[in-house]
Design a protein around this motif. Structure first.
Motif, PDB file in Angstrom:
ATOM      1  N   VAL A  88       1.216  -0.957  -0.073  1.00 40.01           N
ATOM      2  CA  VAL A  88       0.075   0.311  -0.182  1.00 40.01           C
ATOM      3  C   VAL A  88       0.919   1.052  -0.087  1.00 40.01           C
ATOM      4  O   VAL A  88       1.992   1.755   0.364  1.00 40.01           O
ATOM      5  N   LYS A  89       0.747   1.623  -1.170  1.00 43.38           N
ATOM      6  CA  LYS A  89       1.005   3.238  -1.459  1.00 43.38           C
ATOM      7  C   LYS A  89       1.059   4.558  -0.807  1.00 43.38           C
ATOM      8  O   LYS A  89      -0.662   4.986  -0.789  1.00 43.38           O
ATOM      9  N   LEU A  90       1.718   4.924   0.273  1.00 44.97           N
ATOM     10  CA  LEU A  90       1.117   6.284   0.796  1.00 44.97           C
ATOM     11  C   LEU A  90       1.271   7.532  -0.216  1.00 44.97           C
ATOM     12  O   LEU A  90       2.914   7.650  -0.253  1.00 44.97           O
ATOM     13  N   VAL A  91       0.897   8.520  -0.861  1.00 38.87           N
ATOM     14  CA  VAL A  91       0.084   9.012  -1.539  1.00 38.87           C
ATOM     15  C   VAL A  91       0.695  10.019  -0.845  1.00 38.87           C
ATOM     16  O   VAL A  91       1.746  11.309  -1.208  1.00 38.87           O
ATOM     17  N   LEU A 102       5.577  13.395   3.165  1.00 38.23           N
ATOM     18  CA  LEU A 102       4.942  12.304   3.190  1.00 38.23           C
ATOM     19  C   LEU A 102       4.926  11.274   1.809  1.00 38.23           C
ATOM     20  O   LEU A 102       4.611  11.564   0.575  1.00 38.23           O
ATOM     21  N   ASN A 103       5.704  10.276   1.426  1.00 38.88           N
ATOM     22  CA  ASN A 103       6.075   9.379   0.087  1.00 38.88           C
ATOM     23  C   ASN A 103       5.914   8.292   1.008  1.00 38.88           C
ATOM     24  O   ASN A 103       7.461   7.280   0.447  1.00 38.88           O
ATOM     25  N   GLU A 104       5.545   7.119   1.294  1.00 36.01           N
ATOM     26  CA  GLU A 104       6.045   5.883   1.996  1.00 36.01           C
ATOM     27  C   GLU A 104       5.301   4.673   1.517  1.00 36.01           C
ATOM     28  O   GLU A 104       3.652   4.809   0.591  1.00 36.01           O
ATOM     29  N   VAL A 154      -7.923  16.895   7.970  1.00 38.50           N
ATOM     30  CA  VAL A 154      -6.468  15.982   7.877  1.00 38.50           C
ATOM     31  C   VAL A 154      -7.549  15.136   6.203  1.00 38.50           C
ATOM     32  O   VAL A 154      -8.373  14.324   6.853  1.00 38.50           O
ATOM     33  N   GLU A 155      -6.422  15.146   5.781  1.00 35.95           N
ATOM     34  CA  GLU A 155      -6.780  14.130   4.782  1.00 35.95           C
ATOM     35  C   GLU A 155      -5.436  13.531   4.141  1.00 35.95           C
ATOM     36  O   GLU A 155      -4.222  13.684   4.236  1.00 35.95           O
ATOM     37  N   ILE A 156      -5.547  11.749   3.950  1.00 32.24           N
ATOM     38  CA  ILE A 156      -4.878  11.326   3.816  1.00 32.24           C
ATOM     39  C   ILE A 156      -5.199  10.339   2.820  1.00 32.24           C
ATOM     40  O   ILE A 156      -6.105   9.802   2.758  1.00 32.24           O
ATOM     41  N   LYS A 157      -4.122   9.835   1.343  1.00 27.71           N
ATOM     42  CA  LYS A 157      -4.156   9.538   0.069  1.00 27.71           C
ATOM     43  C   LYS A 157      -3.365   8.121   0.224  1.00 27.71           C
ATOM     44  O   LYS A 157      -2.250   7.953   0.436  1.00 27.71           O
ATOM     45  N   PHE A 158      -4.199   7.028   0.201  1.00 25.58           N
ATOM     46  CA  PHE A 158      -3.404   6.102  -0.400  1.00 25.58           C
ATOM     47  C   PHE A 158      -3.292   5.550  -1.715  1.00 25.58           C
ATOM     48  O   PHE A 158      -4.518   6.161  -2.159  1.00 25.58           O
ATOM     49  N   ASP A 160      -4.995   3.148  -3.105  1.00 26.39           N
ATOM     50  CA  ASP A 160      -6.573   3.070  -3.536  1.00 26.39           C
ATOM     51  C   ASP A 160      -7.917   3.919  -2.437  1.00 26.39           C
ATOM     52  O   ASP A 160      -8.748   3.080  -2.606  1.00 26.39           O
ATOM     53  N   THR A 161      -6.716   4.045  -1.669  1.00 24.47           N
ATOM     54  CA  THR A 161      -8.257   4.955  -1.214  1.00 24.47           C
ATOM     55  C   THR A 161      -7.621   6.238   0.060  1.00 24.47           C
ATOM     56  O   THR A 161      -6.717   6.292   0.305  1.00 24.47           O
ATOM     57  N   GLU A 162      -8.998   6.450   0.861  1.00 21.79           N
ATOM     58  CA  GLU A 162      -8.806   8.207   0.915  1.00 21.79           C
ATOM     59  C   GLU A 162      -9.251   8.615   2.350  1.00 21.79           C
ATOM     60  O   GLU A 162     -10.382   8.002   1.846  1.00 21.79           O
ATOM     61  N   PHE A 163      -9.170   9.143   3.332  1.00 22.01           N
ATOM     62  CA  PHE A 163      -9.394   9.391   3.991  1.00 22.01           C
ATOM     63  C   PHE A 163      -9.489  10.809   4.584  1.00 22.01           C
ATOM     64  O   PHE A 163      -8.855  11.571   3.766  1.00 22.01           O
ATOM     65  N   SER A 164     -10.807  11.571   4.882  1.00 19.14           N
ATOM     66  CA  SER A 164     -10.580  13.053   5.189  1.00 19.14           C
ATOM     67  C   SER A 164     -11.012  12.971   6.917  1.00 19.14           C
ATOM     68  O   SER A 164     -12.431  12.122   6.888  1.00 19.14           O
TER      69      SER A 164
END
Length: 190
Positions: A88-91, A102-104, A154-158, A160-164
């Motif tokens: 899973v890639k943290l975009v 972040l690019n993990e 806060v927005e965290i994008k992977f 395949d998925t995204e969290f707001s």
């Protein structure tokens, strides 16, 4: 003529009434916990941040940490619960529209811990034997109107998925005995 030994009916009535009251109390007390909704039915972890899950990606303890120096950082732990061997890639990630660098990549069954740079050093020392744990600094700048007890989007994008999320702003917890304040309550190097 003989005296007949007559027992008073009063004691029988009293015993019967006590038995009925005791049975009613027992029934009433057990009925209180008979339902599915109880105070402990859904326990939440004792952490400041938020939790969200989508597919195989799980983020927990999402919060904005305000350091003693007044600088904010994004804090969260991300897990990859993928069973088929897919990374899973943290975009990207942002706090109130301000980017966090972040690019993990998280390997299957592994975790990524994002926190303040100085906090990560302590975490890495304590978890040096963990092979499936990676770390990244969540420092962010340009975020306005931060105060402990508030919230920031806060927005965290992977990939395949995204969290707001509306993450809480929390204070950094210093090591015990390593943080002093002067008479006005301001941090000092004492």
């Amino acid at each position: 003529m003989e005296d007949q030994n007559v027992k008073s009916q009063k004691s029988t009535v009293v015993r019967g009434a006590l038995a009925i009251v005791a049975a009613g109390a027992a029934l009433g007390m057990t009925a209180c916990s008979a339902g599915q909704i109880t105070q402990t039915a859904e326990q939440a972890p004792a952490v400041n941040g938020l939790h969200a899950k989508e597919g195989n990606v799980d983020v927990s303890d999402v919060s904005v940490v305000l350091g003693a120096d007044g600088k904010p950082s994004l804090k969260f732990t991300a897990s990859n619960a993928e069973n088929d061997g897919k990374d899973v890639k943290l975009v990207s990630a942002s706090v109130d529209g301000q980017a966090v660098s972040l690019n993990e990549t998280i390997k299957p069954g592994c975790n990524l811990v994002v926190d303040r740079e100085d906090a990560l050093k302590d975490l890495e020392k304590g978890a040096k034997d963990q092979k499936c744990l990676s770390y990244a600094a969540g420092d962010v700048s340009g975020v306005k109107d931060l105060y402990v007890g508030g919230q920031k989007p806060v927005e965290i994008k992977f990939d395949d998925t995204e969290f707001s999320l509306n993450a809480p702003v929390v204070a950094y917890t210093p090591e015990a005995g390593a943080f002093d304040r002067d008479k006005d309550g301001q941090p000092t190097d004492k």
